[in-house]
Design a protein around this motif. Structure first.
Motif, PDB file in Angstrom:
ATOM      1  N   VAL A 196      -3.713   5.035   1.347  1.00  0.00           N
ATOM      2  CA  VAL A 196      -5.111   4.672   1.558  1.00  0.00           C
ATOM      3  C   VAL A 196      -5.923   5.911   1.221  1.00  0.00           C
TER       4      VAL A 196
ATOM      5  N   LYS B 119      -6.012   0.099   7.327  1.00  0.00           N
ATOM      6  CA  LYS B 119      -4.718  -0.156   6.683  1.00  0.00           C
ATOM      7  C   LYS B 119      -3.857   1.095   6.713  1.00  0.00           C
ATOM      8  N   LYS B 120      -2.562   0.886   6.628  1.00  0.00           N
ATOM      9  CA  LYS B 120      -1.594   1.983   6.626  1.00  0.00           C
ATOM     10  C   LYS B 120      -0.646   1.825   5.441  1.00  0.00           C
ATOM     11  N   SER B 121      -0.059   2.928   5.024  1.00  0.00           N
ATOM     12  CA  SER B 121       0.949   2.893   3.968  1.00  0.00           C
ATOM     13  C   SER B 121       2.077   1.973   4.402  1.00  0.00           C
TER      14      SER B 121
ATOM     15  N   SER C 242     -11.724   3.997   2.825  1.00  0.00           N
ATOM     16  CA  SER C 242     -11.869   2.606   3.255  1.00  0.00           C
ATOM     17  C   SER C 242     -12.128   1.629   2.108  1.00  0.00           C
TER      18      SER C 242
ATOM     19  N   ILE D 222       0.847  -1.185   0.000  1.00  0.00           N
ATOM     20  CA  ILE D 222       0.000   0.000   0.000  1.00  0.00           C
ATOM     21  C   ILE D 222       0.887   1.241   0.000  1.00  0.00           C
TER      22      ILE D 222
ATOM     23  N   VAL E 104      -7.546   1.954  -2.405  1.00  0.00           N
ATOM     24  CA  VAL E 104      -6.137   2.081  -2.038  1.00  0.00           C
ATOM     25  C   VAL E 104      -5.275   2.184  -3.295  1.00  0.00           C
TER      26      VAL E 104
ATOM     27  N   GLY F 115      -9.399  -0.670   2.381  1.00  0.00           N
ATOM     28  CA  GLY F 115      -8.483   0.253   3.038  1.00  0.00           C
ATOM     29  C   GLY F 115      -8.749   0.455   4.517  1.00  0.00           C
ATOM     30  N   TYR F 116      -9.805  -0.168   5.012  1.00  0.00           N
ATOM     31  CA  TYR F 116     -10.206   0.049   6.404  1.00  0.00           C
ATOM     32  C   TYR F 116      -9.103  -0.430   7.362  1.00  0.00           C
TER      33      TYR F 116
END
Length: 99
Positions: A7, A34-36, A10, A4, A13, A31-32
């Motif tokens: 984001v 989630k982080k880069s 949600s 990713i 991505v 994307g919920y």
């Protein structure tokens, strides 16, 4: 697997694959939370993939996705899925994002 990069919300991505190619994935809740930098499995058949073309349109697409709420994206996906099933037909993927 893909990493990713950003984001967008949600349901959307921006990711980078092993060949360092960027693409956008649209999917319910993808994307919920989630982080880069996190990895994501791209083998889910419910996801839709968009490969940005390097141009001014790429920036427009990213800006558009940032501006659309996850709820609108999800309802759009549901409506098109229902139409496909009821009409027994396929639609062009451009239907999801029209300028």
């Amino acid at each position: 697997m893909a990493k990713i990069k950003k984001v967008l919300n949600s349901s959307v991505v921006l990711v980078e694959d092993e060949q360092k190619s960027d693409f956008i994935i649209l999917g319910k809740g993808i994307g919920y939370g989630k982080k880069s930098g996190e990895n994501i499995d791209v083998n889910d058949s419910t996801y839709q993939f968009y490969i940005p073309v390097v141009s001014d349109k790429s920036k427009q697409i990213m800006d558009l996705l940032d501006a659309i709420s996850p709820e609108v994206l999800e309802v759009t996906h549901q409506v098109i899925s229902l139409a496909k099933a009821d009409l027994h037909t396929e639609f062009n993927d451009k239907l999801y994002m029209s300028f």
